[in-house]
Design an enzyme around this catalytic site. Structure first.
Site, PDB file in Angstrom:
ATOM      1  N   SER A 107       8.919  12.042  -4.654  1.00  0.00           N
ATOM      2  CA  SER A 107       8.286  11.156  -3.823  1.00  0.00           C
ATOM      3  C   SER A 107       7.694   9.908  -4.037  1.00  0.00           C
ATOM      4  CB  SER A 107       6.353  11.455  -3.751  1.00  0.00           C
ATOM      5  OG  SER A 107       5.892  11.312  -5.075  1.00  0.00           O
ATOM      6  N   HIS A 128      12.227  14.214   0.907  1.00  0.00           N
ATOM      7  CA  HIS A 128      10.932  14.498   0.876  1.00  0.00           C
ATOM      8  C   HIS A 128       9.655  14.847   1.365  1.00  0.00           C
ATOM      9  CE1 HIS A 128       6.968  12.154   0.091  1.00  0.00           C
ATOM     10  NE2 HIS A 128       6.130  12.775  -0.943  1.00  0.00           N
ATOM     11  N   GLU A 140      11.102  12.867   4.330  1.00  0.00           N
ATOM     12  CA  GLU A 140      11.925  11.431   4.146  1.00  0.00           C
ATOM     13  C   GLU A 140      12.907  11.807   3.607  1.00  0.00           C
ATOM     14  OE1 GLU A 140       8.360   7.703   3.766  1.00  0.00           O
ATOM     15  OE2 GLU A 140       7.986   9.691   1.994  1.00  0.00           O
ATOM     16  N   ASN A 178       4.010   7.146   0.108  1.00  0.00           N
ATOM     17  CA  ASN A 178       3.173   6.448  -1.083  1.00  0.00           C
ATOM     18  C   ASN A 178       3.099   5.715  -0.982  1.00  0.00           C
ATOM     19  OD1 ASN A 178       2.232   8.970  -1.485  1.00  0.00           O
ATOM     20  ND2 ASN A 178       4.150   9.672  -2.026  1.00  0.00           N
TER      21      ASN A 178
END
Length: 270
Positions: A107, A128, A140, A178
């Site tokens: 991540s 991800h 992702e 993130n």
């Protein structure tokens, strides 16, 4: 995350080797997958026979070498620890088929950096997923510096076969998800640390005022405070920017073993 990825892969018709060196972890993973498939049966999203077929496609394996030797796509889903991932990718590079794709569910960690420990950087990519994997639609897809177009296209197609929505992003610390989420969680923790408000009130403000389905501190507990700290450290080290500095309260809670849902205590008690 690993059991969720195995779940949707098997449900999508793929044969899956679910690998962990710990036999008890594999038993727990299979129990979780069976439980989650059972919920789908109860909601009439799948049939009992489809549940049985999906479970039948999953084989548990405790040896990486035997687990990946015939695999076309290998998805690593261990903790956000570069040294651990580096060790795994070095092993995969040695034992996987020459044309196998090596994907990471990281991540935040650089795909280019992971690819650099292999002799096949063109075949390394980020994939991800989001937790809980069977529910969340987003994947992702992160291209490293040398990731080939063919590998990207294969993973995009695979994601769609899994009934996910693939979104391409470039290889920067934290990617998009993130890089945006963790500073918000960190700032929410600072609000508690500085006595601005209680965890409950911070979350209530964000839910009622910003239409978040879950407050940032409840979400942090769900993710795992240790995982949040690891990701913030990746952002802080990667950008060298003080805005990513982890809140001292987060560091203390992780040191105390108060990691959220998985330990029964974080910003809330479970």
């Amino acid at each position: 995350m690993g059991n969720g990825i195995a779940h949707i892969s098997a449900q999508s018709g793929f044969k899956v080797n679910l690998i962990d060196i710990n036999e008890s972890a594999l038993k727990l993973a299979m129990a979780t997958i069976e439980k989650n498939l059972g919920r789908m049966v109860a909601k009439e999203k799948i049939t009992e026979s489809q549940k049985a077929e999906a479970l039948g496609r999953i084989k548990t394996v405790t040896q990486v070498e035997s687990g990946v030797e015939d695999a076309d796509v290998i998805i690593e889903a261990v903790n956000e620890n570069f040294d651990l991932k580096k060790k795994i990718f070095s092993t995969l590079d040695e034992v996987a088929k020459p044309d196998a794709i090596l994907a990471s569910n990281t991540s935040s960690i650089s795909i280019t950096k992971l690819a650099g420990v292999t002799k096949r950087p063109q075949s390394v990519i980020g994939m991800h997923f989001f937790n809980p994997v069977p529910v969340m639609k987003l994947v992702e897809i992160v291209r490293g510096l040398d990731t080939s177009d063919d590998v990207y296209n294969t993973i995009e197609t695979l994601s769609k076969r899994m009934n996910k929505v693939p979104v391409p992003v470039n290889d920067f610390p934290g990617f998009v998800s993130n890089r945006v989420l963790m500073p918000m969680i960190n700032e929410a923790i600072f609000c508690v640390h500085e006595g601005v408000a209680t965890p409950e009130n911070v979350d209530e403000v964000m839910k009622l005022g910003m239409a978040h389905p879950m407050g940032p501190l409840r979400l942090a507990d769900f993710i795992g405070l240790d995982v949040c700290l690891d990701i913030l450290n990746v952002l802080y080290d990667g950008f060298k920017d003080s805005k990513y500095r982890p809140c001292p309260l987060l560091v203390k809670m992780v040191d105390a073993g108060k990691l959220g849902n998985k330990t029964g205590e974080g910003f809330y008690t479970y």
